[in-house]
Design an enzyme around this catalytic site. Sequence first.
Site, PDB file in Angstrom:
ATOM      1  CD  GLU A 162      -3.122  -0.899   2.104  1.00 32.63           C
ATOM      2  OE1 GLU A 162      -2.811  -0.616   3.179  1.00 32.63           O
ATOM      3  OE2 GLU A 162      -3.999  -1.600   2.012  1.00 32.63           O
ATOM      4  CD  GLU A 318      -3.973  -5.884   2.723  1.00 32.82           C
ATOM      5  OE1 GLU A 318      -4.903  -5.349   3.394  1.00 32.82           O
ATOM      6  OE2 GLU A 318      -2.986  -5.860   2.383  1.00 32.82           O
TER       7      GLU A 318
HETATM    8  C1  GLA Z   1      -4.433  -2.778   4.877  1.00 38.16           C
HETATM    9  C2  GLA Z   1      -2.922  -3.385   5.271  1.00 38.16           C
HETATM   10  C3  GLA Z   1      -2.948  -4.699   5.960  1.00 38.16           C
HETATM   11  C4  GLA Z   1      -3.791  -4.642   7.160  1.00 38.16           C
HETATM   12  C5  GLA Z   1      -5.271  -4.162   6.551  1.00 38.16           C
HETATM   13  C6  GLA Z   1      -6.143  -4.196   7.892  1.00 38.16           C
HETATM   14  O1  GLA Z   1      -4.825  -3.009   3.781  1.00 38.16           O
HETATM   15  O2  GLA Z   1      -2.504  -3.535   4.017  1.00 38.16           O
HETATM   16  O3  GLA Z   1      -1.611  -4.854   6.297  1.00 38.16           O
HETATM   17  O4  GLA Z   1      -3.338  -3.717   7.803  1.00 38.16           O
HETATM   18  O5  GLA Z   1      -5.024  -2.855   6.085  1.00 38.16           O
HETATM   19  O6  GLA Z   1      -7.329  -3.793   7.327  1.00 38.16           O
END
Ligand code: GLA
Length: 692
Positions: A162, A318
């Site tokens: 991210e 995710e």
């Molecule tokens: C982000 C991160 C993950 C985790 C999620 C939790 O997307 O990439 O590592 O912290 O949030 O919702």
Amino acid sequence: MSSHFVPGPTYDGWLPGLDSLCYGGDYNPEHWSEEVWHEDVTLMREAGVNLVSVGMWNWVLLEPREGEFDFSYLDRLLDLLNENGVKVALGTPTAVPPAWFFRAYPDSRVVNSTGTVMAPGSRGMAAPTSPDYRRLAKRIATKLAERYANHPAVALWHIHNEYGAPVNWDFSVHAQRAFPKWLATKYGTLDALNHAWGTTFWGQVYMEWDEICLPSATPTVVNPAQKLDFARFCDAMLRECYVMERDAIREFSDLPATTNFMAIACPGTDLFAWGKEVDIVSNDHYLWAADPRNYIGLAMAADLTRSVAGGKPWMLLEHSTSAVNWQERNVAKQPGEELRNAASHLGRGADAIMFFQWRASLSGAEKFHSAMVPHAGTDSRVWREVVELGKTLTALEPMRGSRTEAKVALLWDQESLWAQGTQWHPTVDAQGLERMQTFYERLWRDGITTDFAHPGQDLTKYKLVIAPASYLLTKESAANLTEYVRGGGTLLVSYFSGIVDEHDRIHAGGFMSPLREVLGVWIEEFLPLRAGDTLRILDLERPEPKAATSRPADFVLTGTVWADHLRLDGAQVQATYADGPLPGGAAITRNELGEGKGWYLSTQLCVDDLAPLMERVYVDSGLWTSGLPDGVEMIRRIADDALYTIAINHTDMPFSMMVADGHVDLLDNTPVGAGLLIPAKGVRMVRKPLTD
Ligand code: GLA
């Protein structure tokens, strides 16, 4: 790099060795003993997991001291996953430099706009402009590629995590050094920069490059053009880090690379620019729990992701099986909600459904976050739904590679959103993203699948293009929109669009002048409203009600936030203001140009009040609303040999939808009659073979 690998947005393959939809999640086994790893892989097989992301947080495990490497943990893990048929998206751990890094290179810490230095003990990358960070990030990525490029478990490179979160803007000493250099490359001469930034205003003229500062805390408003370039610079620095790692990996590996985006949730990244650098687009999405209709936000993020992918299948890297832990009130998902979420992502083009994370953590900041294996273990609703979803994805296998197509595009330009976010504008109430969301929701409710498009791209495949908030619009992009309409397209522009060029300079010739030809109007003056004031708008055309969504013929619409003193130059007035700052003034106009139409809406309408306007815009565009009730979502994916329909019922009432003959239920292979029953809160996924 091998000669046969075609990288970037032209990459047309999927994950090598995975001829299927992907299912799995972030796997962080370093929290657990190796006994638990064995239990994990058994459970992964039970759930149908075929891909996990590993390694994103492992820098200190792999390089416990600077220059000392130890890959034994990862060797054992990848071998175990391979033996159990689970493929790996191998993460580079560059979002979490180890504590030794920050002690050795304290000036690589990120600094915020007020000069606070960010301490380690959390996560988030180091200053992306730090030469030490870049050197060591490149080295660890290279080491991983050298060692694992040919490991049979590895199917994808998952670079960093991210980009842009949690820190987007960095004011470190390294950023201060890099910014003037970046500007010098961009502008060539100080004269060009001074002109672009309008520095004669307030006597800001720069005589030397190193006089230029980062736009940190200033006595009053900072130069908006400087701020816009700083946003571009920060994004570019992050992208340079990505490209550096990707290219280091390509020296050894032919596998595709990605990095997980946060469509809509990360305002610092220009996704269309990032989309050109990744081989497969991937996204993370988390529901906004406070919003009971958060599935519309999900759909919007998924549609934006698909658009960034150029329509190709993409990966949901995710999302959550149930509650997250980082919102104020972390609402658990209801039974069946996860399936509805996954179905919407799939319908909107995702070919991978992944979660954060595989097994819930016992310690650390995310111990209350849901997981595929929750703290409660396998005797739990969440686990049963995880197993069920795995089976569902296996049944949906034929759908992989099919495309979701849209006939409507909302214009999305991150640079325009950045520019619109600068200070001292006519009103704080004209929020670009909020207006995008309002138009998106209108289209969603009308059952119209929507792409997002950059205003400069080829738009000819769309019947309708909407510019909810194109504040920054270059002359070239405005010409592109004009030609689009001349060639037969329908364009709808909402207020405060076409105002400034790429340097945040007002277009000479008056507000919105580059759109004057296509819209047939010009703006004499902006007339923003006081907080809470409303405007009554009278429709002059009084259309016949065409659908259940139509309002009575003599409707009055309510505008908020904004009005213009509009002047006509060829357009016909469709609706006027009944009150407000300019009673009788034009509120909505329609212009004919060439084969197409250009509509202008000079105020802000809520989702409901947009309906009667959109009905007429749809008629001009040759589009139809789906006629489905609010809360029922239907999306289509198309392959050469079949049409897939995904229907999701977010309401408490069952709904029966007419479908053509020949549909087969993808889950149980039974033929579907004329009425496809979608149970309350349920999902149906059907396939219709396409014959010549
Ligand atoms: C982000 C991160 C993950 C985790 C999620 C939790 O997307 O990439 O590592 O912290 O949030 O919702």
